[in-house]
Each structure stands twice: as structure tokens, then as C-alpha cells.
Design an enzyme around this catalytic site. Sequence first.
Site, PDB file in Angstrom:
ATOM      1  N   ARG A  58      27.250  30.304  34.023  1.00 33.09           N
ATOM      2  CA  ARG A  58      25.921  30.209  33.437  1.00 33.09           C
ATOM      3  C   ARG A  58      24.800  30.249  34.470  1.00 33.09           C
ATOM      4  O   ARG A  58      23.853  31.030  34.363  1.00 33.09           O
ATOM      5  CB  ARG A  58      25.773  28.898  32.631  1.00 33.09           C
ATOM      6  CG  ARG A  58      26.350  28.931  31.257  1.00 33.09           C
ATOM      7  CD  ARG A  58      26.888  27.558  30.890  1.00 33.09           C
ATOM      8  NE  ARG A  58      28.035  27.285  31.723  1.00 33.09           N
ATOM      9  CZ  ARG A  58      29.287  27.615  31.371  1.00 33.09           C
ATOM     10  NH1 ARG A  58      29.505  28.108  30.192  1.00 33.09           N
ATOM     11  NH2 ARG A  58      30.315  27.413  32.181  1.00 33.09           N
ATOM     12  N   ARG A 108      24.059  27.112  45.397  1.00 33.65           N
ATOM     13  CA  ARG A 108      24.995  26.115  44.850  1.00 33.65           C
ATOM     14  C   ARG A 108      26.017  25.844  45.949  1.00 33.65           C
ATOM     15  O   ARG A 108      26.571  26.775  46.534  1.00 33.65           O
ATOM     16  CB  ARG A 108      25.697  26.632  43.600  1.00 33.65           C
ATOM     17  CG  ARG A 108      26.874  25.740  43.198  1.00 33.65           C
ATOM     18  CD  ARG A 108      27.433  26.085  41.858  1.00 33.65           C
ATOM     19  NE  ARG A 108      26.519  25.674  40.800  1.00 33.65           N
ATOM     20  CZ  ARG A 108      26.843  25.652  39.512  1.00 33.65           C
ATOM     21  NH1 ARG A 108      28.060  26.014  39.126  1.00 33.65           N
ATOM     22  NH2 ARG A 108      25.973  25.274  38.613  1.00 33.65           N
TER      23      ARG A 108
HETATM   24  N1   CP Z   1      26.039  24.304  33.594  1.00 33.59           N
HETATM   25  C1   CP Z   1      26.534  24.903  34.689  1.00 33.59           C
HETATM   26  O1   CP Z   1      26.155  24.616  35.822  1.00 33.59           O
HETATM   27  O2   CP Z   1      27.440  25.903  34.411  1.00 33.59           O
HETATM   28  P1   CP Z   1      28.097  26.849  35.514  1.00 33.59           P
HETATM   29  O3   CP Z   1      28.976  25.989  36.384  1.00 33.59           O
HETATM   30  O4   CP Z   1      28.881  27.892  34.743  1.00 33.59           O
HETATM   31  O5   CP Z   1      26.984  27.462  36.311  1.00 33.59           O
END
Ligand code: CP
Length: 333
Positions: A58, A108
Site C-alpha cells: 500500500r 521505509r
Molecule cells: N499500511 C501499510 O503500511 O501497508 P504496507 O506495509 O503494505 O505498505
Amino acid sequence: MIGTRKDLLGLEDLSAEELVSILDTARTFREVLDRPIPKVPSLRGLTAANLFFEASTRTRLSFELAEKRLSADTVNFQTSGSSVSKGESLKDTARNIEAMGIHLVVIRHQASGAPHYLARNLDAGVINAGDGTHEHPTQGLLDIFTVRERRGKIAGLRVAIIGDIMHSRVARSNIWGLTKLGAAVTIAGPPTMMPAEVERFGVTVARSVDEAMEGADVVNILRIQLERQRGTLYPSLREYARVYGVTSERLKRAKPDVIVMHPGPMNRGVEIAQDVADGKHSVILEQVTNGVAVRMAVLYLLAGHKAQGEPPVENVPTEAKQTHGEPSLHPRR
Ligand code: CP
């Protein structure tokens, strides 16, 4: 004050006014997304790098889409296949990326504080897309945005956050943002997944999921973060589902018009029952749609002033235009 920042590292250090400014700007971008051509030239001429050292569906797609909807150029980096696998450090990786003329870095990383380290060492604006167990500010913002759109306010709402609080950066960002905006936050989950002295976050700790659910306007259900747990923190997934899983039966204790949220990815049948995930109270996919608008707002507020010229009037969201040139979220140097 919002105009003096260059980075978004967390919601803990944002004021209520800054949060509201982002949410208002996101609303105008949400309208842009409903247009036949959902694109504005607000970041034309700028380049954003998405550095993902951890898995994501996401957040990575949402940031890339938000950047493209704002007409920025994008480059994507994933650890596998990069020179990180040959031992290159985070600082060297980032410096090399910046040497290519990057204006915005979305990161991230599994280490809490990695975005802060980059923010100190790069001229580019840095956005935290999730750092260890610390914060996931754009997830917190999109959750709060979704609540505000559904309820028309945040102040006075009762929000229950259920599950693995200790390992959840989503929980931390939600708690900081929601409490600053006047919501009453109650948390519940296994005692082995509760941070020490969690009350200092300004939340109430319920003794059970049923207690947390009582009269709730919003129930936000967290994924069990198996990848961050050292050792077994509960007997079995079946036992977890029995004691802490949110079922339609448990949901009856909440307000009749309660909204159910989950940041994804979901462990269906564990922290959330199938019929709750797909039921009438669920706004889980709405959260994903809103995430693009929220990330557009953050990107715009941080870097809109660097873009080439003023965007054409007909393409600029009104409120975003008002903040153009004086936005953003962490002190610029
Ligand atoms: N909500 C969220 O951070 O999803 P992902 O890990 O898929 O980015």
C-alpha cells in the site's frame, strides 16, 4: 510554523494546527482524484525517490501514485537487487541518490530513527514511510483523515485501537495525532504486546477488547507484527483470535454506526474476522483511497515551493493554493 519544516518524520512533533492544515489540504486533493484526469502540475520539475528497505504494498504504491498525480518524476529503490546487498551503508546510499538531483526522499526502514538520520544528512525533504516500531505518520494521517471525512470531526470521538500495540508504528502515529485533535483513545491487546508505561501517551488501557469496544465510534484493528516479535508472545493464533480478535459479536458493543479500520495487510480470521473485514462498518479500502490524497498533501506541503512556477489556476486545489509557498513539516535548513 508549518512553513518552516522540510521533513515529515512523525506526528509526535506536529501541532494540532499543522495536522489540520494537512487534513484540509488532503481534502482538496481527494477531490482532484475524482476528476476525469486526476492529475495536477504542482510538483512538475521535481524528483522523488522511494527507498523501501522493508516490504510494502500500500504505502509504496500510494506514494508513487501520489507523486505521479502531482507530476513529479519518481525513482524507486528496493533493498533486493541494490548495492545495499553488497554492504553499502544507508548514508552512502542516500548520498548517491541525492547526487542524482533528488528533491524528496520517501523512506521505509526497519530501524527506528533511520528517516531522522537521513533528514539530518540530506538537503532533500525526507518523509518517513514507516521506521521500525517508531512511527508511520502518513498512515496515521490517512486514518485520521478517513475518520474525519466519515464523522466530520475528531474531537470528542471514542477511538479503540486493538491488538499488537508494542510493535505498531501505526498505533503510535494514530495515538499522537488523535489525542492532539481531541479524541479519547482506548487501547486493548495482549499484556505481552503492551509497551511499558503506555498511559504516558495519553490513552486509556482497557482490560479486555470488549471493554475497549464499549461505545466506540471507531475501531482500528492492528496486524500482529510477527516479523518484529522476539519469541512467542501468545499461545497460538487460534487463542489470539479467541481472546483478542474483533468479531461481529464483539462489535455490537460499539456505537451502531461504528467504523472499522485496519492499516493492512490483514491476518483474516486472526485479529479481524472475515465478516468484519468485509462488512458494512468496514472502511478499510476507503483508507487506501484516501492514502493517495493524504500523501499528495504531504508531498505538496513539503516541496510545492520548490516546483517550477505556479501551477495553472484551474488545476490547483483552492486550499492547497493558499498554502503554496508557506508549507511543510520539519525545519528547513
Ligand atoms: N499500511 C501499510 O503500511 O501497508 P504496507 O506495509 O503494505 O505498505
